[in-house]
Design an enzyme around this catalytic site. Structure first.
Site, mmCIF file in Angstrom:
data_model
loop_
_atom_site.group_PDB
_atom_site.id
_atom_site.type_symbol
_atom_site.label_atom_id
_atom_site.label_comp_id
_atom_site.label_asym_id
_atom_site.label_seq_id
_atom_site.Cartn_x
_atom_site.Cartn_y
_atom_site.Cartn_z
ATOM 1 N N GLY A 75 -46.518 -5.498 -43.531
ATOM 2 C CA GLY A 75 -46.730 -5.451 -44.919
ATOM 3 C C GLY A 75 -47.365 -4.350 -45.452
ATOM 4 O O GLY A 75 -47.082 -3.844 -46.703
ATOM 5 N N THR A 76 -48.494 -4.060 -44.899
ATOM 6 C CA THR A 76 -49.338 -2.812 -45.517
ATOM 7 C C THR A 76 -48.504 -1.493 -45.450
ATOM 8 O O THR A 76 -48.783 -1.198 -46.790
ATOM 9 C CB THR A 76 -50.844 -2.872 -44.557
ATOM 10 O OG1 THR A 76 -51.300 -3.885 -44.662
ATOM 11 C CG2 THR A 76 -51.348 -1.668 -45.191
ATOM 12 N N ASN B 44 -52.722 -14.223 -51.693
ATOM 13 C CA ASN B 44 -53.351 -14.674 -50.297
ATOM 14 C C ASN B 44 -54.287 -15.460 -50.137
ATOM 15 O O ASN B 44 -54.429 -16.267 -49.482
ATOM 16 C CB ASN B 44 -53.216 -13.388 -49.515
ATOM 17 C CG ASN B 44 -54.204 -12.389 -50.309
ATOM 18 O OD1 ASN B 44 -54.108 -11.955 -51.454
ATOM 19 N ND2 ASN B 44 -55.078 -11.778 -49.414
ATOM 20 N N GLN C 156 -46.959 -13.599 -48.573
ATOM 21 C CA GLN C 156 -47.492 -14.804 -48.550
ATOM 22 C C GLN C 156 -46.438 -16.000 -48.885
ATOM 23 O O GLN C 156 -46.390 -16.979 -48.479
ATOM 24 C CB GLN C 156 -48.859 -15.024 -49.380
ATOM 25 C CG GLN C 156 -50.015 -14.196 -48.900
ATOM 26 C CD GLN C 156 -50.588 -14.756 -47.729
ATOM 27 O OE1 GLN C 156 -50.202 -15.840 -47.543
ATOM 28 N NE2 GLN C 156 -51.184 -14.126 -46.976
ATOM 29 N N THR D 82 -38.549 5.709 -33.831
ATOM 30 C CA THR D 82 -37.516 4.954 -33.269
ATOM 31 C C THR D 82 -37.726 3.492 -33.547
ATOM 32 O O THR D 82 -38.851 2.937 -33.648
ATOM 33 C CB THR D 82 -37.663 4.837 -31.658
ATOM 34 O OG1 THR D 82 -37.436 6.469 -31.359
ATOM 35 C CG2 THR D 82 -36.738 4.298 -30.991
ATOM 36 N N CYS E 285 -70.468 -11.972 -47.051
ATOM 37 C CA CYS E 285 -70.788 -11.856 -45.703
ATOM 38 C C CYS E 285 -69.718 -11.590 -44.699
ATOM 39 O O CYS E 285 -70.062 -11.226 -43.422
ATOM 40 C CB CYS E 285 -71.649 -13.271 -45.275
ATOM 41 S SG CYS E 285 -73.127 -13.135 -45.948
#
Lengths: 430, 228
Positions: A79-80, A160, A198, A256, A344
């Site tokens: 996806g990226t 997402n 998503q 490939t 965090c």
């Protein structure tokens, strides 16, 4: 409420928006292409022809689901990569001739937002449209942002983090009207790209009905393999490739072809499409039960995202006065996997940009939890979560000095001067 | 798939419960000691303190920032030993663990004197915890800061105003009004070289004369927090 020491561990995976397990049928479909039909699809002998045929039929199967032509499907490494190819590919192809302006939204995935940062250095101007309190983009805002030099609009199909579904078909129709009114041909810019990673498996992927020119989806969110994705590119729309070499994938993605993964992706998409309606209904019911019960059992919780117009498997909410990562660690101890928008847990230590874009205060992002259900999720799993969550929240609240109010506003908090260094939050010092 | 050994939690359970970042898939190397202090924090203040239970209190952080630390201390006036230290926090796993460890370090063996307790550096807490992921060190810095505030409040309360120490910030880049404190924070957030620092703070960009000092500060804080 049971105490934590009375509760037994049970493995409950509620992070399907992060990734999904590969479906056994998908694995079975892939296996022969590792060992028997391992050939390079570019070869002319039989072993290669087998691989080449598998590649073609995977492409055809996906094209059928997208209502596109097979040659409009480009296989990528995920996806990226597809998002990057869409953004850079269009910008570099059309930027010099048509103009250097791109429209996107504040809640896009980093796979879209970070390429726009790079494109800024290449002289592009980026308009990030705002969203409303439910993380919905507005068609009017996008049309208002359109300029003669706009070459691309990239808006995700469904978010997402909070699961809000964006009005892609309406945006597509509005762009088509704008193009007509401005004397542009359908294959002239601006083009519409949507990241449907998503949405795949849950929503309609018909590219003509969506009126998109480019569409990203990948394997790892739909019970397919990781490391494989597609970019749908409407015929006539041109791209500059990111990866050059042997000229595979119509010269748009050399290297490939990853035949086993491509076969797996096609199979996964077939299964997901087949089960879509029944699975959507099942997941929505479980999700609604989960949220209804959380509201009864845990005080001071707030839904993030749209109350109804959201992915059926997504629940994202904020628990006031506690910090998301601490909650995540406790839930993990009882076998429950989920995610949080807390600063965090991100490498950058920034709170969720999506929750902030909805106008929620930072505290809401720090205390947000995302639970995304999936194929394996059962009522018993949900009941386990409902058993563990209340005592975990009670425990973390007992050690928290906070007592926030339910109607906190972002602007009140932004003026807060109590940061460690009496300044502004570190993520605002950019 | 049920693990019946999970009741009640044991240290060996915790050793196997490594946490994986859902977005980056990066494993957090939380040591068994960190987990022990996270799941069983020491010296928590769970009830409203009685009026003279403590001599002073210090609070730092903000909910918006994602961390709030609240520390209460009781000091023996004759010896200046910290005889009790309790805390509360709104913070992540490492904030809870680091504060718990800090509270143990200050109060063990009849308590450290204020002078010695103030010498505890984040690096010392880290060592006792068996390490924390680098980018999480920021959280534990709150414990000693809240303690410093509590001690200052104590000195004010007992009239020893001369012993109050305020960490003053010094302007390093006059154009951008960036202080050594800003650089300290940026180091904690991962800017460990000049390039990253400038990306983060734009420090020294309009004031190249400040660069040698900026580099020196990066080295200093890097050593202070990361020991290298």
């Amino acid at each position: 409420m049971k105490s934590l020491s009375e509760i037994e561990k049970r493995i409950v995976y509620l992070d399907h928006a992060a990734t999904t397990p590969t479906h056994p049928d998908v694995v079975a479909a892939m296996l022969p292409y590792f060992t028997d039909h391992f050939g390079n699809p570019s070869g002319l002998y039989e072993i290669s022809r087998d691989a080449s045929e598998a590649l073609s039929s995977a492409r055809e199967s996906i094209a059928q689901i997208l209502h596109s032509r097979p040659e409009e499907i480009i296989f990528t490494g995920g996806g990226t990569e597809s998002d990057n190819l869409a953004l850079f590919g269009i910008a570099r192809k059309y930027g010099a001739k048509w103009g250097k302006h791109i429209i996107t939204s504040q809640i896009e995935h980093h796979a879209v937002l970070l390429p726009t940062e790079v494109l800024k250095k290449e002289g592009f101007e980026i308009t990030e449209t705002t969203v409303n309190e439910h993380a919905e983009v507005s068609v009017e805002n996008i049309i208002a942002a359109l300029r003669p030099e706009t070459v691309l609009i990239s808006i995700m199909y469904a978010n997402n983090e909070v699961g809000t579904i964006e009005p892609i078909a309406e945006i597509g129709a509005a762009i088509q009207r704008w193009k007509k009114d401005n004397g542009r041909k359908p294959i002239d810019p601006p083009f519409l790209h949507t990241d449907a990673c998503q949405a795949a498996g849950a929503l309609n992927l018909n590219v003509d009905e969506l009126k998109v020119d480019l569409l990203t989806l990948n394997g790892s969110k739909i019970y397919g393999p990781k490391g494989v994705g597609i970019l749908y590119v409407r015929r006539g729309v041109q791209l500059v490739p990111l990866i050059v070499g042997g000229g595979q994938e119509n010269r748009l993605r050399s290297g490939t072809e990853n035949v086993p993964a491509i076969v797996g992706l096609a199979r996964a998409l077939e299964i997901a499409t087949e089960k879509r309606e029944t699975e959507n209904a099942r997941l929505a019911e479980l999700r609604n039960y989960l949220w209804a019960e959380i509201q009864v059992r845990v005080p001071k919780v707030i839904l993030n995202g749209h109350p109804t117009n959201r992915l059926p498997n997504n629940l994202n909410f904020t628990i006031l006065d506690i910090e998301g990562e601490a909650a995540l660690l406790y839930m993990d101890e009882f076998g429950i996997s989920l995610s949080t928008g807390s600063a965090c847990t991100s490498t950058s230590l920034d709170p969720s940009h999506v929750i902030l874009a909805m106008g929620k205060p930072y505290e809401y992002a720090h205390g947000s939890l995302r639970m995304t259900l999936g194929a394996s999720t059962t009522r018993e799993d949900i009941d386990h979560v409902l058993e563990v969550l209340p005592p975990v929240v009670a425990l973390l609240r007992s050690i928290s000095p906070l007592n926030l109010s339910m109607d906190q506003k972002q602007e009140n908090i932004a003026a807060h001067s109590a940061f460690v260094e009496d300044g502004v939050p570190h993520w605002m010092k950019k | 798939m049920e693990d019946t050994n999970a009741k009640p939690l044991t240290t060996s359970d915790m050793q196997t419960a490594d946490v994986v970042n859902p977005h980056t898939k990066q494993k957090w190397a939380y040591s068994p000691i960190v987990k022990e202090h996270f799941f069983h924090p020491k010296n928590l203040l769970l009830e409203e303190p009685a009026p003279d239970q403590f001599d002073a209190r210090g609070t730092v952080g903000s909910p918006a920032c994602g961390d709030v630390m609240d520390i209460w201390i009781k000091v023996d006036p004759a010896t200046e030993r910290v005889v009790d230290l309790k805390w509360k926090t709104f913070g992540c796993g490492s904030a809870i663990a680091a504060t718990s460890m800090f509270s143990v370090m200050v109060t063990e063996n009849d308590g450290l004197t204020l002078t010695d307790a103030l010498k505890i550096k984040p690096q010392d807490i880290m060592e006792r915890l068996g390490g924390l992921p680098n980018r999480k060190i920021h959280c534990s810095v709150l414990a000693d800061k809240a303690f410093r505030k509590a001690v200052n409040n104590y000195f004010h309360a007992v009239g020893k105003h001369d012993r109050v120490e305020v960490e003053g910030a010094r302007v390093i880049d006059a154009r951008m009004n960036i202080t050594d404190k800003d650089i300290e924070e940026a180091v904690l957030e991962g800017a460990l070289n000049l390039e990253d620092m400038q990306k983060k703070l734009k420090v020294g960009v309009g004031d190249p004369a400040a660069i040698p000092e900026i580099e020196q500060l990066i080295r200093f804080y890097k050593e202070k927090y990361f020991g290298a």
